[in-house]
Write an enzyme that holds these catalytic residues in place. Structure first.
Site, PDB file in Angstrom:
ATOM      1  N   ARG A 190       0.742  -1.144  -0.007  1.00  0.00           N
ATOM      2  CA  ARG A 190       0.143  -0.108  -0.256  1.00  0.00           C
ATOM      3  C   ARG A 190       0.792   1.259  -0.205  1.00  0.00           C
ATOM      4  NH1 ARG A 190      -2.089  -0.118   6.333  1.00  0.00           N
ATOM      5  NH2 ARG A 190       0.241  -0.493   7.148  1.00  0.00           N
ATOM      6  N   GLU A 202      -2.017   7.209   7.486  1.00  0.00           N
ATOM      7  CA  GLU A 202      -0.907   7.389   7.560  1.00  0.00           C
ATOM      8  C   GLU A 202       0.207   7.714   6.741  1.00  0.00           C
ATOM      9  OE1 GLU A 202       0.408   3.287   9.607  1.00  0.00           O
ATOM     10  OE2 GLU A 202      -0.336   4.033  11.656  1.00  0.00           O
ATOM     11  N   CYS A 224       9.565  11.075  -1.365  1.00  0.00           N
ATOM     12  CA  CYS A 224       9.482  10.355  -2.647  1.00  0.00           C
ATOM     13  C   CYS A 224      10.694  10.961  -3.635  1.00  0.00           C
ATOM     14  CB  CYS A 224       8.286  10.290  -3.176  1.00  0.00           C
ATOM     15  SG  CYS A 224       8.128   9.489  -5.027  1.00  0.00           S
ATOM     16  N   CYS A 273      10.565  10.997  -7.292  1.00  0.00           N
ATOM     17  CA  CYS A 273      10.060  11.024  -8.752  1.00  0.00           C
ATOM     18  C   CYS A 273       9.922  12.211  -9.393  1.00  0.00           C
ATOM     19  CB  CYS A 273       8.791  10.115  -8.651  1.00  0.00           C
ATOM     20  SG  CYS A 273       7.456  11.288  -8.192  1.00  0.00           S
ATOM     21  N   GLU A 308      -6.166   3.884  16.115  1.00  0.00           N
ATOM     22  CA  GLU A 308      -5.718   2.608  16.204  1.00  0.00           C
ATOM     23  C   GLU A 308      -5.224   2.207  17.452  1.00  0.00           C
ATOM     24  OE1 GLU A 308      -3.698   1.399  12.676  1.00  0.00           O
ATOM     25  OE2 GLU A 308      -4.953   2.631  11.491  1.00  0.00           O
ATOM     26  N   TRP A 336       3.764  -8.528  11.191  1.00  0.00           N
ATOM     27  CA  TRP A 336       3.398  -8.770   9.842  1.00  0.00           C
ATOM     28  C   TRP A 336       3.887 -10.516   9.714  1.00  0.00           C
ATOM     29  CZ3 TRP A 336       4.382  -3.878   6.234  1.00  0.00           C
ATOM     30  CH2 TRP A 336       3.133  -3.206   6.468  1.00  0.00           C
TER      31      TRP A 336
HETATM   32  C1  GAL Z   1      -1.263   0.644  11.069  1.00  0.00           C
HETATM   33  C2  GAL Z   1      -2.081   1.000  10.035  1.00  0.00           C
HETATM   34  C3  GAL Z   1      -3.303  -0.150   9.721  1.00  0.00           C
HETATM   35  C4  GAL Z   1      -2.474  -1.449  10.078  1.00  0.00           C
HETATM   36  C5  GAL Z   1      -1.709  -1.433  11.186  1.00  0.00           C
HETATM   37  C6  GAL Z   1      -1.058  -2.723  11.413  1.00  0.00           C
HETATM   38  O1  GAL Z   1      -0.084   1.595  10.970  1.00  0.00           O
HETATM   39  O2  GAL Z   1      -2.583   2.169  10.058  1.00  0.00           O
HETATM   40  O3  GAL Z   1      -3.598  -0.090   8.609  1.00  0.00           O
HETATM   41  O4  GAL Z   1      -1.599  -1.438   9.118  1.00  0.00           O
HETATM   42  O5  GAL Z   1      -0.884  -0.388  11.086  1.00  0.00           O
HETATM   43  O6  GAL Z   1      -0.010  -2.874  10.592  1.00  0.00           O
END
Ligand code: GAL
Length: 675
Positions: free
Chosen positions: A103, A142, A147, A149, A310, A318
């Site tokens: 992304r 976020e 960049c 380019c 969040e 990950w």
């Molecule tokens: C944040 C992001 C979320 C999700 C989360 C876990 O940085 O905004 O979309 O990816 O991390 O990786």
């Protein structure tokens, strides 16, 4: 209070949505953030929009009384769009294109990407105008760093032309006469990408530099500034589209300590700051003080309370997973955020996903859709907050001390850190930790902030300075404020040239000292320092000072400048200026700050020795009630010695002398009347 989750209905069969909505409602969830990565579902083909599925998801949620924060989906552009113009992909410093598959694979400056962004945002904003369930908007997700380019190059040249007006002025400010870098026209300007003398090998073993590049410091700093402006401009493009149809609050989710963008500027066009907090994941564990500092900075971005967009709610990573939050930790993290200024709490994420790189990123429900311990804990917090939200919404952190963070200074230090082991972020962190250990609340904010409410302002290593900033500091101190300056303050102009004034440059009058010389400490060499704080050690930097009005608080006790002052204090008008001429080990830095706080009459929320491992935050509710939030960051019981009488806001119990906290326990204590 917004109490919510980040939810991805597009990841689950529609039959499941109603079950999720019911489970959310049972956990007192009253808001969800939706759609911030769903562009390919919302516009499956060029110009063909499909909001029907999102409408149905919103209907399902709002049937349970749940309200919506809508994310614009521009952080994840669909393949059909990227295939149209491969030059929209971001390019790194080495000229390598970052392709499809994750992304944020776009450049904010690409005119075609901007047009497609405008169109999807406009379509969304128009479709959801006046929708009764929608409460707020989040722009993109976020925003990240620079960049390199072709679109950036063109936009950078325009930005510079506006900033400097003439190419001669730019040449003068950057000092391009050095190494024949003179530009004759804007079209000759380059990006600070990989150049002939750049090489990772030149940094030396174990160096802490984060940029290996050796470009002109003026060019490097301006590129960082430009990229913030460009990102804010892209964000404004989206805000303008939403504003055609809606007056709802607009936010963007920031990333705490992330420093590639100047968050003060980025947030100027936002109604409210929100941020994403993952204290414990596969990449690392943040200390409680580091998280507290990030919250304080997020509050300081607009000097206003913020939302958590969040907040970690499960084990996450990950490729691998970080530690599973222990019983009580989700509640602890929640109240820590609230104590530092959050007045909305959205957890990431509702349910662990079955696919994609985040299939390990757990939230409240597990992969099987069953809510277990974490779900019950969140539901418990929801229940508590129904009673307590009045204490947090609109509350203030009545701090008398500010720690100034400057992104411009950070960028300058990063490109040329004076000493290879110096880090601006680490030094700010050390000052913050020193205050935190004394339970002294700090506002972490920018130098643009009104300083008049503060008794003490700490602006470590503020090397870029303008006449206006110096004058602002002088006025603050003259009226009775006290200021902490350090080594490498006032050494440069705002455009990153060295000043020709004697160091500390524009701060000389304030500090009452002049530098005779300085000593960058390398290869393990250290210098002992002794004074009002006892003994300490410098390991990176020592200014050799001549007093021009200041008095010494500590002297060097070694090397050829032994016996000369290391730390000084100067009376200036009604106030005092402390000049800390060297770095110090943590223990000495803490004692020095303790000395300064004592001199300035600033006490912590509780005495520092009241309980180890417990953080105490002092607050004032919107209705004027004063309260303490006690946060036990340890997984052992804690006893906190208290002065005064309190009432536990949850149990109503009277608390005198001491509070008992369970492992990861939290108490919210209202100051009892008449105390
Ligand atoms: C944040 C992001 C979320 C999700 C989360 C876990 O940085 O905004 O979309 O990816 O991390 O990786």
């Amino acid at each position: 209070m917004k109490f919510g989750v980040d939810y991805y209905p597009e990841h689950w069969p529609e039959e499941r949505w109603a079950i999720d909505a019911r489970l959310m409602k049972e956990a007192r969830i009253n808001v969800v953030r939706l759609a911030e990565f769903a562009w390919a579902k919302l516009e499956p083909e060029d110009g063909v929009f499909d909001f029907a599925w999102l409408d149905r998801a919103i209907d399902t949620l709002s049937r349970e009384g749940i309200r919506i924060i809508l994310g614009t989906p521009t952080a994840a552009a669909p393949k059909w769009l990227m295939d149209k113009r491969p030059d929209m992909y971001p390019v790194d410093e080495h000229g390598l294109t970052k392709g499809f598959g994750t992304r944020r694979h776009y450049c904010v400056n690409h005119p075609v990407y901007r047009e497609y962004s405008r169109r999807i945002v406009r379509a969304m904003a128009e479709h959801y105008r006046d929708h009764p369930a929608v409460d707020a908007w989040q722009i993109d997700n976020e925003f990240g760093g620079a960049c390199y380019c072709q679109s950036d190059l063109e936009a950078f040249r325009e930005w510079l032309a506006l900033r400097y007006g003439s190419i001669d002025k730019l040449n003068e400010e950057w000092g391009t006469v050095f190494w024949s870098q003179t530009y004759r026209d804007w079209d000759e300007i380059i990006l600070p990408a990989y150049a002939a003398s750049d090489g990772f090998s030149q940094n030396g073993g174990g160096a802490r530099m984060t940029t290996p590049f050796n470009h002109n410091p003026g060019l490097q700093l301006d590129y960082q500034r430009f990229f913030t402006d460009a990102t804010a401009d892209y964000q404004r493009l989206q805000i303008d589209e939403i504003r055609r149809f809606s007056e709802l609050p607009i936010t963007h989710n920031l990333m705490g300590h992330f420093s590639e963008l100047d968050y003060y500027k980025l947030a100027e066009d936002l109604d409210v700051v929100s941020w994403d907090n993952y204290p414990n994941n596969m990449w690392g564990k943040s200390s409680p003080a580091s998280v507290a500092m990030a919250h304080d900075l997020m509050r300081g971005v607009k000097n206003r309370n913020f939302w958590m967009m969040e907040q970690q709610s499960g084990p996450c990573g990950w490729h691998a997973m970080g530690d599973t939050p222990e019983p009580g930790q989700l509640r602890l993290w929640t109240y820590q955020a609230l104590a530092h200024g959050a007045e909305g709490m959205v957890y990431f994420r509702w349910r662990a996903c079955l696919f994609g790189i985040e299939q390990y990123w757990h939230g409240i429900l597990d992969h099987d859709g069953i809510g277990r311990r974490r779900y019950r804990e969140i539901a418990g917090i929801g229940e508590e907050l129904e009673k307590l939200s009045g204490l947090f919404v609109g509350a203030a952190n009545p701090n008398r001390t500010a720690l100034i963070k400057s992104y411009d200074n950070e960028w300058s230090h990063r490109a040329q850190p004076h000493n290879l082991r110096f880090s601006y972020g680490a030094l700010l962190d050390q000052y913050y930790r020193a205050a935190a250990r004394r339970q002294v609340g700090l506002d972490v904010t920018g130098i643009h902030t009104d300083l008049s409410p503060y008794k003490l302002v700490m602006m470590p290593v503020f090397n870029l300075v303008t006449e206006e900033i110096a004058a602002k500091c002088e006025a603050f101190v003259a009226r009775g404020g006290s200021l902490v300056l350090t080594f490498r303050s006032g050494t440069r102009t705002w455009n990153n040239r060295m000043t020709e004034k004697t160091f500390p440059g524009l701060f000389r009058k304030l500090a009452g000292v002049e530098l005779e010389e300085f000593d960058s400490l390398n290869f393990g060499r250290t210098v002992p320092v002794a004074g009002v704080f006892g003994e300490g050690t410098a390991a990176q930097w020592c200014d050799v000072l001549k007093l021009t009005g200041a008095e010494p608080l500590a002297d060097y006790a070694g090397h050829y400048y032994a016996g000369t002052p290391a730390v000084t204090v100067n009376r200036f008008g009604q106030g005092r200026v402390y000049y800390v001429g060297c770095d110090l080990d943590d223990a000495a830095a803490e004692r020095l700050l303790g000395y300064i706080l004592e001199q300035e009459g600033i006490a912590g929320a509780i005495p520092p020795q009241a309980a180890a491992g417990v953080e105490a935050v002092s607050r004032r509710a919107a209705d004027g009630r004063r309260y303490l939030v006690l946060l036990n960051h340890a997984n052992t019981d804690a006893l906190v010695k208290l002065q005064g009488r309190y009432v536990d806001a949850l149990s109503g119990e009277a608390i005198c002398d001491q509070a008992a906290l369970s492992p990861y326990g939290v108490q919210i204590l209202l100051e009892a009347e008449g105390v």
